[in-house]
Write an enzyme that holds these catalytic residues in place. Structure first.
Site, PDB file in Angstrom:
ATOM      1  N   TRP A  25       0.841  -1.190   0.000  1.00  0.00           N
ATOM      2  CA  TRP A  25       0.000   0.000   0.000  1.00  0.00           C
ATOM      3  C   TRP A  25       0.885   1.253   0.000  1.00  0.00           C
ATOM      4  CZ3 TRP A  25      -5.187   0.911  -0.357  1.00  0.00           C
ATOM      5  CH2 TRP A  25      -6.015  -0.216  -0.333  1.00  0.00           C
ATOM      6  N   HIS A  32      -0.731  -6.188   5.871  1.00  0.00           N
ATOM      7  CA  HIS A  32      -1.645  -6.153   4.729  1.00  0.00           C
ATOM      8  C   HIS A  32      -0.897  -6.126   3.393  1.00  0.00           C
ATOM      9  CE1 HIS A  32      -5.080  -5.610   7.428  1.00  0.00           C
ATOM     10  NE2 HIS A  32      -4.204  -4.954   8.160  1.00  0.00           N
ATOM     11  N   HIS A  80      -3.361 -11.935   2.433  1.00  0.00           N
ATOM     12  CA  HIS A  80      -3.598 -11.740   3.866  1.00  0.00           C
ATOM     13  C   HIS A  80      -5.093 -11.749   4.175  1.00  0.00           C
ATOM     14  CE1 HIS A  80      -4.102  -7.689   2.146  1.00  0.00           C
ATOM     15  NE2 HIS A  80      -4.920  -7.455   3.174  1.00  0.00           N
ATOM     16  N   ASP A 127      -8.081  -9.876   6.716  1.00  0.00           N
ATOM     17  CA  ASP A 127      -8.383  -8.718   7.553  1.00  0.00           C
ATOM     18  C   ASP A 127      -9.177  -9.183   8.768  1.00  0.00           C
ATOM     19  OD1 ASP A 127      -7.236  -7.047   5.718  1.00  0.00           O
ATOM     20  OD2 ASP A 127      -9.117  -6.202   4.978  1.00  0.00           O
ATOM     21  N   HIS A 140      -9.138  -4.256  12.081  1.00  0.00           N
ATOM     22  CA  HIS A 140      -8.480  -3.450  11.043  1.00  0.00           C
ATOM     23  C   HIS A 140      -9.276  -2.185  10.719  1.00  0.00           C
ATOM     24  CE1 HIS A 140      -6.249  -2.360   7.526  1.00  0.00           C
ATOM     25  NE2 HIS A 140      -7.142  -2.780   6.653  1.00  0.00           N
ATOM     26  N   HIS A 183     -16.122  -3.448   3.790  1.00  0.00           N
ATOM     27  CA  HIS A 183     -15.555  -4.149   4.943  1.00  0.00           C
ATOM     28  C   HIS A 183     -16.593  -4.256   6.067  1.00  0.00           C
ATOM     29  CE1 HIS A 183     -11.565  -3.429   3.126  1.00  0.00           C
ATOM     30  NE2 HIS A 183     -11.077  -4.295   3.995  1.00  0.00           N
ATOM     31  N   GLU A 222      -7.649 -11.236   1.040  1.00  0.00           N
ATOM     32  CA  GLU A 222      -7.276 -10.314  -0.037  1.00  0.00           C
ATOM     33  C   GLU A 222      -5.936 -10.697  -0.670  1.00  0.00           C
ATOM     34  OE1 GLU A 222      -9.558  -6.362   1.728  1.00  0.00           O
ATOM     35  OE2 GLU A 222      -7.538  -6.820   2.433  1.00  0.00           O
TER      36      GLU A 222
END
Length: 211
Positions: A19, A49, A53, A55, A59, A160, A172
């Site tokens: 990210w 992340h 991975h 969540d 998160h 989410h 994800e």
């Protein structure tokens, strides 16, 4: 002959996309066998992340459950891979038109080719109405081949929250390029990291035997 397991994880390396602004993955030897006289000792640094991975609700909800509190049974069991690359949006209406009956976990192939070393500029939007729909269908986990189930610039994390409120767990950054749509056995176990908001996983599939 028992079918072989298929790895659907992004390989973790210094080249893997992360990210923007987050901590990149790195691995290095802290001590070599020559230094210790017996073993090589490595260390890694990473965001939870990066790469393939899961969540945890913590998160995106400070009062949500953490990784160690999640039910491991969610991450082991029957999963269906479906190709949705042709869709411009993925919501309840779109999935109703596809064969998901009897699914327990749903893995969405949204791209023709994964690019683990390039952070995508965009992804097929998922609609928040998926949460109630997936709950109604008895689906406990959804997996995507992109870094997030929400749009990358989302602040409200509506998808989410919709999944969490309806008991749907999130996987994800899976890799489905080499996977034929159909039914599989999935293992995608998170690490037992106390207090964590997510965890890297080694996600694997094995074709289900025909009855």
């Amino acid at each position: 002959m028992t079918a072989k397991w298929i790895d659907i994880s992004q390989p973790l390396s210094s080249r893997i996309a992360h990210w923007p602004g987050d901590i990149p993955f790195s691995y290095e030897l802290s001590f070599t066998k020559e230094q210790t006289g017996s073993v090589n000792l490595g260390q890694l640094t990473t965001s939870l992340h990066t790469g393939t991975h899961i969540d945890a609700p913590f998160h995106f909800d400070s009062r949500g459950t953490t990784v160690l509190e999640l039910d491991l049974n969610v991450f082991i069991g029957k999963a269906r891979v479906i190709d949705v690359f042709h869709l411009k949006e993925i919501g309840a209406a779109q999935l109703k038109a596809l064969n998901i009956e009897g699914s327990e976990r749903l893995l969405l192939k949204t791209m023709p080719n994964s690019q683990p070393y390039v952070f995508p500029e965009k992804a097929t939007p998922l609609h928040p109405d998926l949460g109630p729909f997936l709950k109604e269908e008895g689906i406990c986990l959804i997996g995507v081949d992109v870094p997030s189930v929400d749009l990358f610039d989302s602040k409200d994390m509506a998808v989410h929250h919709s999944f969490c409120e309806n008991g749907v767990h999130i996987l994800e950054n899976i890799v489905l390029d080499h996977v034929t749509p159909g039914d599989y056995e999935l293992i995608a176990l998170p690490l037992p990291i106390e207090g964590a908001d997510g965890s890297p996983v080694r996600a694997v599939l094995r074709p289900l035997a025909n009855d």
